[in-house]
Scaffold this motif. Structure first.
Motif, PDB file in Angstrom:
ATOM      1  N   TYR A  23     -35.439-105.423 -23.509  1.00  0.00           N
ATOM      2  CA  TYR A  23     -34.061-105.174 -23.061  1.00  0.00           C
ATOM      3  C   TYR A  23     -33.376-104.052 -23.851  1.00  0.00           C
ATOM      4  CZ  TYR A  23     -34.664-109.574 -20.598  1.00  0.00           C
ATOM      5  OH  TYR A  23     -35.124-110.563 -19.769  1.00  0.00           O
ATOM      6  N   LEU A  66     -32.243-118.604 -30.214  1.00  0.00           N
ATOM      7  CA  LEU A  66     -31.871-118.227 -31.581  1.00  0.00           C
ATOM      8  C   LEU A  66     -31.239-119.390 -32.340  1.00  0.00           C
ATOM      9  CD1 LEU A  66     -30.370-114.675 -31.318  1.00  0.00           C
ATOM     10  CD2 LEU A  66     -32.130-115.417 -32.912  1.00  0.00           C
ATOM     11  N   VAL A  67     -30.348-120.073 -31.656  1.00  0.00           N
ATOM     12  CA  VAL A  67     -29.687-121.208 -32.300  1.00  0.00           C
ATOM     13  C   VAL A  67     -30.732-122.267 -32.673  1.00  0.00           C
ATOM     14  CG1 VAL A  67     -28.066-123.109 -31.927  1.00  0.00           C
ATOM     15  CG2 VAL A  67     -27.467-120.809 -31.197  1.00  0.00           C
ATOM     16  N   PHE A 101     -18.766-117.328 -32.423  1.00  0.00           N
ATOM     17  CA  PHE A 101     -20.120-117.892 -32.348  1.00  0.00           C
ATOM     18  C   PHE A 101     -20.617-118.357 -33.716  1.00  0.00           C
ATOM     19  CE2 PHE A 101     -24.751-117.266 -32.676  1.00  0.00           C
ATOM     20  CZ  PHE A 101     -25.176-118.131 -31.680  1.00  0.00           C
ATOM     21  N   MET A 160     -30.207-115.929 -18.457  1.00  0.00           N
ATOM     22  CA  MET A 160     -31.222-115.587 -19.462  1.00  0.00           C
ATOM     23  C   MET A 160     -30.576-115.180 -20.794  1.00  0.00           C
ATOM     24  SD  MET A 160     -34.020-116.407 -18.290  1.00  0.00           S
ATOM     25  CE  MET A 160     -35.060-115.783 -19.609  1.00  0.00           C
ATOM     26  N   GLN A 161     -29.381-114.583 -20.718  1.00  0.00           N
ATOM     27  CA  GLN A 161     -28.671-114.282 -21.972  1.00  0.00           C
ATOM     28  C   GLN A 161     -28.343-115.583 -22.704  1.00  0.00           C
ATOM     29  OE1 GLN A 161     -25.639-111.318 -22.274  1.00  0.00           O
ATOM     30  NE2 GLN A 161     -26.156-110.375 -20.312  1.00  0.00           N
ATOM     31  N   LEU A 162     -27.907-116.554 -21.931  1.00  0.00           N
ATOM     32  CA  LEU A 162     -27.600-117.859 -22.545  1.00  0.00           C
ATOM     33  C   LEU A 162     -28.871-118.505 -23.098  1.00  0.00           C
ATOM     34  CD1 LEU A 162     -25.045-119.246 -19.930  1.00  0.00           C
ATOM     35  CD2 LEU A 162     -24.558-118.475 -22.251  1.00  0.00           C
ATOM     36  N   PHE A 163     -29.980-118.328 -22.375  1.00  0.00           N
ATOM     37  CA  PHE A 163     -31.254-118.882 -22.835  1.00  0.00           C
ATOM     38  C   PHE A 163     -31.664-118.240 -24.173  1.00  0.00           C
ATOM     39  CE2 PHE A 163     -35.924-118.549 -23.046  1.00  0.00           C
ATOM     40  CZ  PHE A 163     -36.246-119.904 -23.093  1.00  0.00           C
ATOM     41  N   ASP A 164     -31.480-116.932 -24.281  1.00  0.00           N
ATOM     42  CA  ASP A 164     -31.816-116.241 -25.533  1.00  0.00           C
ATOM     43  C   ASP A 164     -30.943-116.727 -26.689  1.00  0.00           C
ATOM     44  OD1 ASP A 164     -33.755-114.872 -24.263  1.00  0.00           O
ATOM     45  OD2 ASP A 164     -32.894-112.876 -24.536  1.00  0.00           O
ATOM     46  N   ILE A 165     -29.674-116.925 -26.386  1.00  0.00           N
ATOM     47  CA  ILE A 165     -28.772-117.435 -27.431  1.00  0.00           C
ATOM     48  C   ILE A 165     -29.246-118.820 -27.884  1.00  0.00           C
ATOM     49  CG2 ILE A 165     -26.412-118.218 -27.900  1.00  0.00           C
ATOM     50  CD1 ILE A 165     -25.460-116.046 -25.905  1.00  0.00           C
ATOM     51  N   PRO A 168     -28.170-110.744 -26.790  1.00  0.00           N
ATOM     52  CA  PRO A 168     -27.409-110.621 -25.547  1.00  0.00           C
ATOM     53  C   PRO A 168     -26.136-109.802 -25.742  1.00  0.00           C
ATOM     54  CG  PRO A 168     -28.287-112.821 -25.733  1.00  0.00           C
ATOM     55  CD  PRO A 168     -28.640-112.134 -27.014  1.00  0.00           C
ATOM     56  N   ILE A 224     -21.842-122.521 -36.687  1.00  0.00           N
ATOM     57  CA  ILE A 224     -23.089-122.492 -37.475  1.00  0.00           C
ATOM     58  C   ILE A 224     -22.744-122.673 -38.959  1.00  0.00           C
ATOM     59  CG2 ILE A 224     -25.011-121.007 -38.220  1.00  0.00           C
ATOM     60  CD1 ILE A 224     -25.050-119.893 -35.362  1.00  0.00           C
ATOM     61  N   TRP A 228     -40.574-113.165 -31.783  1.00  0.00           N
ATOM     62  CA  TRP A 228     -39.733-113.309 -30.578  1.00  0.00           C
ATOM     63  C   TRP A 228     -39.154-111.947 -30.166  1.00  0.00           C
ATOM     64  CZ3 TRP A 228     -34.286-112.680 -30.206  1.00  0.00           C
ATOM     65  CH2 TRP A 228     -33.696-113.152 -29.013  1.00  0.00           C
ATOM     66  N   ILE A 264     -27.144-113.480 -16.629  1.00  0.00           N
ATOM     67  CA  ILE A 264     -26.325-114.271 -17.555  1.00  0.00           C
ATOM     68  C   ILE A 264     -27.075-115.512 -18.042  1.00  0.00           C
ATOM     69  CG2 ILE A 264     -24.233-115.688 -17.696  1.00  0.00           C
ATOM     70  CD1 ILE A 264     -22.903-113.672 -15.844  1.00  0.00           C
ATOM     71  N   MET A 315     -20.687-109.698 -21.048  1.00  0.00           N
ATOM     72  CA  MET A 315     -21.763-110.227 -20.230  1.00  0.00           C
ATOM     73  C   MET A 315     -21.526-109.928 -18.748  1.00  0.00           C
ATOM     74  SD  MET A 315     -23.034-114.119 -19.987  1.00  0.00           S
ATOM     75  CE  MET A 315     -23.596-114.309 -21.643  1.00  0.00           C
ATOM     76  N   PHE A 344     -22.276-110.555 -26.960  1.00  0.00           N
ATOM     77  CA  PHE A 344     -21.716-110.574 -28.314  1.00  0.00           C
ATOM     78  C   PHE A 344     -21.004-109.274 -28.686  1.00  0.00           C
ATOM     79  CE2 PHE A 344     -25.170-113.774 -28.943  1.00  0.00           C
ATOM     80  CZ  PHE A 344     -24.350-114.839 -29.247  1.00  0.00           C
ATOM     81  N   TYR A 384     -40.870-110.077 -26.952  1.00  0.00           N
ATOM     82  CA  TYR A 384     -40.061-110.488 -25.796  1.00  0.00           C
ATOM     83  C   TYR A 384     -38.743-109.712 -25.702  1.00  0.00           C
ATOM     84  CZ  TYR A 384     -36.569-113.211 -23.291  1.00  0.00           C
ATOM     85  OH  TYR A 384     -35.529-113.574 -22.471  1.00  0.00           O
ATOM     86  N   ARG A 385     -37.915-109.828 -26.710  1.00  0.00           N
ATOM     87  CA  ARG A 385     -36.548-109.325 -26.609  1.00  0.00           C
ATOM     88  C   ARG A 385     -36.467-107.799 -26.513  1.00  0.00           C
ATOM     89  NH1 ARG A 385     -31.703-110.674 -24.645  1.00  0.00           N
ATOM     90  NH2 ARG A 385     -30.652-108.675 -24.937  1.00  0.00           N
ATOM     91  N   GLN A 440     -30.382-108.091 -17.794  1.00  0.00           N
ATOM     92  CA  GLN A 440     -30.655-109.490 -18.106  1.00  0.00           C
ATOM     93  C   GLN A 440     -29.599-110.382 -17.452  1.00  0.00           C
ATOM     94  OE1 GLN A 440     -30.451-110.704 -22.247  1.00  0.00           O
ATOM     95  NE2 GLN A 440     -32.138-112.126 -21.944  1.00  0.00           N
TER      96      GLN A 440
END
Lengths: 125, 464
Positions: free
Chosen positions: B447, A21-22, B343, A13-18, B324, B347, B439, A11, B6, B327, B443-444, A9
């Motif tokens: 990976y 979620l947020v 992170f 797209m990793q940020l997009f996934d984060i 991702p 929140i 999701w 980087i 990452m 983390f 999708y996820r 994945q």
């Protein structure tokens, strides 16, 4: 069964996934609180010029309220703010169906994924 | 265990195995004990003082079942993530993803509640004249504790052990100071809880009280988060968890008895500080100040443990690529899941600034009850897929399947109790989990490595 190799994945797209979620956290959970939609079903049964007698407090109760600095006026909103336990059957039925549907989907989809895991772990060449 | 960052090669850094049973006890009791200082008493609001006692007994049963079930599965699957690792090995990846989120939200919202309690207590003590800013204390508590968690687990849980022990001791001191053997001297249970007001809403009020009864013990299952950091998981986890459960049962019983004997039930049901108010009602400055200080300590201990647990659950999701993999990094010097800690901090702050105390607690309770529902089904599947004797278990809980059935039934009652008054939160929470489940599944999951999810040296499960 051949071993499954997941794609890398990027980087971005990793940020997009984060971000997804947020967004889900804030839209589903935070936003209703922020908008004040998450109220509770209570009803204030108001008494004009409240006294301890009118609030149905015995002498021991009155003594304890007063030790903590309350007067009949300040205790009134606490004592007379009562729960309304009326069951909205339509809402309850919808809630039950949603909850059941969620768990059924959860266990069925998990089982499908679990079979892949077991197949690769124990049967892959 | 390795951790990846990452886009980089795996770093060969692991969490430290430095903890013993006493730390497990501190983690579990530290998270939960704040429930005696605040939150359980809302059960009195929903159903009266007697209802709060009835749900204490039933929730004690529920959590005894949780502790027994959890000890069996965790002493067999000792991996960071606790129930998440259990779900991964027994039910499947999507369930594991949900369970980890249950834990993250149960603990993060509990941390939020703790921070709000901390800020409210300080504002109340200052007289609430506007000179003290509530939000600054909320923010300070969350950020400082996150920093402590960032710096290392051993010192952090030693700190938790100390403040938890002081908070527990204060309940014992308060209990004996008011001469519990002599009703009428200081305590006035008979005059405060009368036949007319014991159950003001009848039995529907008792059912509704289950919502807050959960708060007496919510979070004790967090002990399993330390599975990868204890020296002997098979011994330390069941021992620490069971000792924690006994401690909490004693503390909850003392708390109910003292508070119901000193505060009228409407006040008991509405205050944010039942033990501190009980101390004030004795009119002893020493007891009042002691309970104020330990209310703060209990809130800090709980928030501290929650940051620890939520970060580890989030870290586990990253390590398995359910989230991702960024983390899953472990700090090279402090060996903590630092990116997950960082992170989750904003929140928590965002919720702490908009939610009030009972709303934040309700979100935490909801995630907890979803998790307990999973646990009751999980243990059935565990025993079916690997019957006794097929794998080595660190601990085998007795009377199976009675604890699991009891746990499931109590979870259903609690869902109904939450529906009675907090239907919007229940809907919001379930919608959230449905959305993220879809999701993940569609999708996820692409990976996620398949066979690598199963790390235990067990035979193939029966039926597959």
């Amino acid at each position: 069964m051949a071993k499954y190799n997941p794609p890398d994945q990027p980087i971005v797209m990793q940020l997009f996934d984060i971000a997804c979620l947020v967004a889900a956290i804030f839209l589903a959970l935070w936003f209703p609180l922020y908008m004040g939609w998450a109220g509770i079903s209570k009803n204030l049964e108001k008494i004009d010029n409240p006294t301890w007698d009118a609030l149905k407090q015995n002498p021991t109760m009155v003594a304890q309220w007063e030790k903590l600095g309350f007067t009949p006026e300040t205790a009134h909103a606490i004592i007379q703010n009562k729960w309304v336990y009326s069951i909205d059957w339509t809402q309850l039925t919808i809630m039950t169906i949603v909850l059941l549907g969620y768990f059924i989907f959860l266990f069925m989809a998990s089982d499908r994924e679990y079979r892949d895991v077991i197949e690769e772990k124990f049967n892959s060449k | 265990m390795t951790a990846t960052s990452m886009g980089s090669a795996p770093q060969k850094i692991s969490l430290s195995r430095v903890l013993g049973p006493i730390h497990v006890w501190a983690l579990g009791v530290g998270i939960v004990l704040v429930g005696e200082f605040d939150g359980w008493n809302f059960a009195a609001d929903k159903g009266g003082a007697l209802a709060a006692l009835i749900v204490l007994w039933f929730c004690g049963l529920l959590y005894s079942a949780v502790a027994m079930i959890d000890s069996e599965v965790t002493s067999t699957i000792a991996a960071a993530g606790g129930q998440y690792a259990q779900a991964k090995h027994i039910v499947g990846p999507l369930m594991a993803f949900n369970v980890a989120l249950y834990m993250v939200f149960a603990y993060t919202m509990l941390e939020v509640s703790d921070a709000i309690l901390f800020g409210d207590a300080i504002v109340q003590k200052s007289g609430g004249d506007g000179g003290i800013n509530h939000n600054s204390f909320v923010a300070a508590s969350i950020i400082i504790l996150a920093f402590l968690n960032y710096r290392g687990v051993l010192a952090n849980l030693n700190f938790n052990f100390t403040i938890t022990a002081i908070a527990f001791l204060s309940i014992v001191i308060l209990f004996f100071s008011v001469m519990p053997w002599s009703q009428g001297t200081v305590l006035k249970l008979n005059e405060l809880v009368t036949p007319e007001n014991a159950l003001p809403y009848g039995w529907i009020g008792v059912i509704a009280s289950f919502h807050w009864g959960i708060w007496y013990f919510l979070g004790i299952e967090g002990t399993t988060q330390a599975a990868e950091e204890v020296r002997s998981p098979a011994r330390a986890l069941p021992l620490g968890t069971m000792a924690g459960m006994v401690t909490l049962l004693i503390a909850a019983t003392m708390t109910w008895y003292v508070c119901a004997s000193l505060l009228p039930w409407q006040l008991l049901g509405s205050t944010y500080f039942p033990l501190w108010d009980a101390g004030r009602a004795t009119q002893s400055p020493l007891l009042e100040n002691m309970m104020f200080i330990t209310t703060l300590l209990a809130a800090l201990a709980s928030a501290n443990g929650c940051i620890n647990d939520a970060a580890r659950a989030w870290f586990s999701l990253g390590r398995d690529r359910y989230l991702p993999s960024w983390f899953s990094a472990v700090h090279p010097k402090y060996r903590t899941p630092y990116r997950s800690i960082i992170f989750l901090t904003p929140i928590a702050l965002a919720f702490a600034f908009v939610a009030d105390l009972n709303q934040a607690i309700t979100f935490s309770i909801l995630s907890g009850v979803l998790q307990y529902t999973f646990m009751s089904i999980n243990i059935m599947m565990f025993r079916k897929k690997w019957p006794l004797g097929s794998i080595q278990r660190g601990y085998t809980h007795p009377l199976h399947p009675i604890p699991a059935i009891m746990l499931f039934a109590l979870c259903m009652v609690t869902f109904f109790a939450i529906f009675l008054g907090y239907g919007v939160q229940l809907t919001a929470m379930v919608v959230f989990y449905v959305v993220v489940s879809v999701w993940f599944h569609f999708y996820r999951y692409q990976y996620v490595r398949r066979g690598a999810q199963f790390t235990m040296p067990w035979p193939k499960p029966q039926g597959y």
